[in-house]
Motif scaffolding. Structure first.
Motif, short mmCIF file in Angstrom:
data_model
loop_
_atom_site.label_atom_id
_atom_site.label_comp_id
_atom_site.label_asym_id
_atom_site.label_seq_id
_atom_site.Cartn_x
_atom_site.Cartn_y
_atom_site.Cartn_z
N GLY A 81 -1.56 4.47 4.13
CA GLY A 81 -2.92 4.01 4.38
C GLY A 81 -3.63 3.56 3.10
O GLY A 81 -4.60 2.82 3.16
N THR A 82 -3.14 4.05 1.97
CA THR A 82 -3.72 3.64 0.69
C THR A 82 -2.86 2.61 -0.02
O THR A 82 -3.35 1.73 -0.73
CB THR A 82 -3.92 4.88 -0.23
OG1 THR A 82 -4.76 5.81 0.43
CG2 THR A 82 -4.53 4.49 -1.57
N ALA A 83 -1.54 2.73 0.16
CA ALA A 83 -0.64 1.77 -0.49
C ALA A 83 -1.01 0.33 -0.13
O ALA A 83 -0.91 -0.58 -0.96
CB ALA A 83 0.81 2.07 -0.11
N MET A 84 -1.43 0.14 1.09
CA MET A 84 -1.76 -1.24 1.53
C MET A 84 -2.94 -1.82 0.76
O MET A 84 -3.14 -3.03 0.77
CB MET A 84 -2.01 -1.28 3.05
CG MET A 84 -3.08 -0.38 3.57
SD MET A 84 -3.27 -0.48 5.40
CE MET A 84 -1.97 0.56 6.04
N ASP A 85 -3.69 -0.97 0.08
CA ASP A 85 -4.77 -1.48 -0.77
C ASP A 85 -4.26 -1.94 -2.14
O ASP A 85 -5.00 -2.54 -2.91
CB ASP A 85 -5.83 -0.39 -0.99
CG ASP A 85 -6.54 -0.01 0.29
OD1 ASP A 85 -6.59 -0.85 1.22
OD2 ASP A 85 -7.01 1.14 0.39
N TRP A 86 -3.03 -1.66 -2.46
CA TRP A 86 -2.48 -1.99 -3.78
C TRP A 86 -1.41 -3.06 -3.71
O TRP A 86 -1.33 -3.95 -4.58
CB TRP A 86 -1.86 -0.73 -4.42
CG TRP A 86 -2.86 0.22 -5.00
CD1 TRP A 86 -3.55 1.19 -4.35
CD2 TRP A 86 -3.29 0.26 -6.37
NE1 TRP A 86 -4.37 1.86 -5.22
CE2 TRP A 86 -4.23 1.32 -6.47
CE3 TRP A 86 -2.97 -0.46 -7.52
CZ2 TRP A 86 -4.84 1.65 -7.68
CZ3 TRP A 86 -3.57 -0.13 -8.73
CH2 TRP A 86 -4.51 0.91 -8.79
N VAL A 87 -0.53 -2.91 -2.72
CA VAL A 87 0.71 -3.69 -2.73
C VAL A 87 0.51 -5.21 -2.78
O VAL A 87 1.09 -5.89 -3.64
CB VAL A 87 1.60 -3.26 -1.54
CG1 VAL A 87 2.71 -4.27 -1.32
CG2 VAL A 87 2.17 -1.86 -1.80
N PRO A 88 -0.31 -5.79 -1.88
CA PRO A 88 -0.40 -7.25 -1.90
C PRO A 88 -0.91 -7.80 -3.23
O PRO A 88 -0.35 -8.76 -3.77
CB PRO A 88 -1.39 -7.55 -0.76
CG PRO A 88 -1.25 -6.36 0.15
CD PRO A 88 -1.02 -5.20 -0.75
N GLU A 89 -1.89 -7.15 -3.80
CA GLU A 89 -2.40 -7.63 -5.10
C GLU A 89 -1.37 -7.53 -6.19
O GLU A 89 -1.25 -8.41 -7.05
CB GLU A 89 -3.64 -6.82 -5.51
CG GLU A 89 -4.92 -7.33 -4.86
CD GLU A 89 -6.14 -6.68 -5.51
OE1 GLU A 89 -6.49 -7.05 -6.65
OE2 GLU A 89 -6.74 -5.81 -4.85
N LEU A 90 -0.63 -6.43 -6.20
CA LEU A 90 0.42 -6.26 -7.21
C LEU A 90 1.46 -7.36 -7.08
O LEU A 90 1.88 -7.98 -8.07
CB LEU A 90 1.09 -4.89 -7.08
CG LEU A 90 0.24 -3.67 -7.49
CD1 LEU A 90 0.89 -2.37 -7.00
CD2 LEU A 90 0.05 -3.64 -9.01
#
Lengths: 341, 341, 341, 341
Positions: free
Chosen positions: A79-88
């Motif tokens: 639920g939190t990873a999705m806030d990081w992955v696309p930008e990375l």
């Protein structure tokens, strides 16, 4: 030297990534994030890393992390990873996500985890023994600990088409529940005890089904997890029930051994053991030890596997994925034994 | 049949009182209080008591409790017992307080615990082996677990005047830290570990000093507590340093054994063992096992003792006190062995 | 590449040497001996080493071992090492002896171990933090596990002359008792228990006395060992009693910290920790973590240290000695963190 | 007062019989035999019984034992009980045999245990919940620990005819392997580990088959035992696979609960728990706790049970049988809670 970032480094998975990277000759952790620990030294939090790691926790943006790193491990809750992955990814970093956010197809994820996915991407499922496409990939979803242990234990036999159903009875160390104290992890509740939970409903079922169905459409998979008095390790007992048509027709011990050796001939971390595996023999290492016995009835094969849940079940497999994604040898920095006794 | 009330029954001490009372032929728990568990059945909270206890948690006033009970155990935290004890006593109940509120003289308590006492009364210090005045008393302060184990281990030799100083190095099971999960009690932190804490400043020093000074004014007492991977038990290693005048003049093994046997001749729960005691041999029981060895140098005696911290260190000693206060035989309902292995 | 031989490889110490050498970039195990395991593969005996080590146990003569190796670790029981060491040395190999045969002067050895020495040689005492003469030595006697932990914990303060007496209360994991099952190591006897033994007479006293006397002639040292429910680790609680002349005159916390930092400024494996050390933080590593607290009375300092008995207490220290004897960097192959959690 | 003899008292089962009898108001141990311990006091061997038991081990003939006792527990290894039982019975004593010698029909015994039976007699199978004929019997064969836990967990559902197959995945404490040290019970091998053994061939299969077949002829039973880091307890996970004809037609949770409550309405030691049972809640007691969950697929029910292997799985069930054989209340001397935590 591969420059590595770790997003979400306050838990066991983050600490274990740092420990493993300290043993890796070709990669180096350059950045570890944690909002709540910002400014603290790694050694004050993960005390076994004192003097070995000189990093401090930081709280940078995804873009900053991507800029400083060749590859990033996201070790934050689902639920939190999705806030990081696309930008990375969009900023050009390779990513291994250790959360559950990208392990399942969109609809399966949303149903299993009861939430909307805010930023879905396709990922390679990061179990190299079953997914050679990890090699060279840019984005890998690191599997769950139970599914890794379960899938590896029976993949050759399920792939051979013998299985009607597999009942996975899994025994995990309590570190799988994380670094935060709870009623379950309270020593007087856990010591000298066995705790079963989610007897039929654990979310990892979905990953197990996904992997087994790929190998043999229609096979039934059951999964019941337990916690036993151990910090690390998953011991999986797989009761493979043979399809009616194969009862009494399955290969003998030597034949089954050949099937395993052949299936895993390019998988250095799989060790087929002559008797039964043991958590002690894999503790701290990336190995998956497997043993088995054929029931005299001819209708059941019992396969047992042992992994370290924090290594092959999480951070070690993530490094293994990193090696393959970056074009390094699969075993680089991971070819060491467990700590036993 | 003695009617017993338990004030503050949500923790280990309360649960243990119920377990022990279920084995007592002459006493019966009739009331157990807990504000936060009001209405819940005992068996749903202390699951080992399911079917054996049919009580529900209640939230009555002190006066109500006193009216229904002949004797009341207050098993609430220090600082809270003082809100119950005076009213219970004034309403005619006998009281055994398991908190620290009444174990020390007023000034010593206030200094040690850093708080004002709101309702001080004089209590008998409830260690029957050293305080025969427990018999017939109306109000008893049940000692701390560490002080019980420490004082009993060396009382005969300190009483004999041999000791210049005693260094108590104590190893406790984690149940002493209570039923609430914490970083220390988190299984991955506690298993396979040893944790030292308050190396020189633990509050129980005050009780140990009090008891040893009564036996031999001026004796020095040092105390360092540890937690080891065990649920129950306190293993105390007492390094008794001999006064200069007695170096080389202390009795031999047989002589010291006679001193112990004589000192404890009326103390049925003290067992002098031929070698070294073991937590396993006392677990679940009210016994205190003691062994010792004289250093060849003649200037040190090492005495080791083992108790179950929840029984002889808390609830069992409380029942022992109850027996003496109510005129029952001291061993009534407590004369059973530990559970070992 | 340093060629290493291991004489006596069936036990924990031999297995641990192999594990550590597998992590060492500049050394390689080329020979491991065991009469009773001759012909067996290492991985069948030390199962965690399966696939990592391809050695088989052999039964060669000392001369053969010396010919194939630059340096040899003798990991056989005391009384047996003396049958190997002189021949190995005379044949030109460097030797680290992990037994007790060469740690003490001849007379002290014979008295302490109750046997004639058949082949005495002078060895350097292999604790590099206290014995810089290890560098370049040809023959090193690797210290006992308890003496390593005890001596390192207090050396700076004893060296500063503050100590009248040190009472060492040591808590060890059971692996120190070896790989063979016994009543003590029987799980039902060891789990949830504390076992004290040889309360005043353990042989390791002699090594502790030797090291402390060198630092401060006349200092008294007492030593009582315990076993706690842990596989690995020694947790040492050193109760340092201050000489009368220094009572109230010892440095404050910061001052003592400076003494430690100065004393150990060239000792990379000593980590001074801000609170108390923990077995978990050193498990599997060569670190010795140290913490302390000054008693408000001003007459006692409590120092606590944690090591892994199989690493810093045995095989890791042996590798550290090897590095120094061979002219390699002291931390080569040993600069990795413990496995915690 | 029932006079009780114990033949073979050196092991855990004998020690546990003494512990339980010390809590029994209507029975008394008057004789305990052991050839190798003859003359030793019980308290020197089973140290938790020191002061509580004043018996010494003896080495009398069967006739002498029978003369002094109303009922005799034979707690000797299988193959040895047959040398005692017929003489004891013929001399007029009632007998509860805790070995495997009389649990199975003659041919099944000889095949399963690979030996000739030298003195076969018919015995009542001593699991009172399934065998009411224990009441008043003269000779009872006390069941194995695994079969007790397994059979009780599923008897109501198997009896109801729903089961095609039951896969029992059992997790035992190590005390089941006995009092003698072994590689398996060596603490470094057992701690933090899971050990599977006899994955498909454990002898207790025969008893499980016997009991389940009586309830539902033709039902398939699989059994895989494990040892986990616990001294006491068996945690059984029963994966009950539903017959095709009942898939989707089995009762809901409340319905299944009714089946259990009805089946066990006269069985005081069975506790149906709302969630999952726990070893901690039954440790030291004669209770068998049971919980369950129905798989959403409708084709599997997972039932979990917890017992103390040394009590309900051995000595406690033996006392329960004694009560029924002697006409005492079934719960006499056994109605106490486990020791948890």
């Amino acid at each position: 030297m591969i420059k590595v970032g770790i997003v979400g480094g306050s838990g066991y998975t983050g600490g274990e990534l740092l420990r493993l990277l300290s043993l890796h000759p070709g990669a180096e952790a350059v950045c570890i994030t944690s909002r709540k620990l910002e400014g603290k030294s790694v050694g004050d939090v993960h005390t076994h890393l004192r003097a070995v790691s000189s990093l401090n926790f930081e709280s940078p943006s995804p873009a900053e992390v991507a800029e400083r790193c060749d590859i990033v491990f996201t070790a934050v809750p689902h639920g939190t990873a999705m806030d990081w992955v696309p930008e990375l990814l969009d900023a050009g970093a390779k990513v291994v996500d250790l959360s559950a956010d990208y392990r399942l197809p969109l609809e399966v994820f949303e149903k299993t985890y009861g939430m909307k996915h805010r930023a879905f991407r396709e990922a390679v499922f990061g179990m190299p023994e079953l997914h050679p496409e990890v090699r060279g990939a840019d984005f890998v979803a690191n599997p769950g600990c139970y599914p890794t242990a379960a899938s590896l234990s029976v993949a050759p036999l399920v792939g051979a088409g013998f299985a009607e159903r597999v009942v996975f009875d899994s025994k995990s160390g309590i570190s799988g529940a994380g670094i935060a104290p709870s009623q379950t992890s309270h020593y007087p509740n856990m010591a000298e005890n066995v705790i079963a939970y989610k007897l039929t409903t654990h979310r990892h079922r979905a990953e197990i089904n996904q992997e087994l169905s790929r190998l043999s459409p229609g096979v039934k998979a059951n999964f019941t997890p337990h916690v036993v008095p151990a910090v690390r390790g998953i011991f999986t007992t797989a009761h493979l029930l043979v399809k009616d048509e194969f009862v009494g027709e399955i290969p003998d011990k030597a034949g089954i051994e050949r099937i395993y050796r052949d299936f895993y001939k390019d998988s250095p971390f799989i060790r087929l053991v002559p008797t039964v595996p043991s958590l002690a023999a894999v503790r701290g290492s990336n190995f998956c030890d497997i043993g088995f016995e054929v029931d005299g009835s001819g209708d059941r094969i019992v396969i047992v596997s042992a992994i370290d849940n924090l290594v092959k079940g999480a951070s070690g497999q993530a490094i293994q994925n990193m090696n393959l994604m970056m074009g390094t040898a699969e075993t680089e920095g991971l070819w060491f034994p467990g700590g036993g006794p």
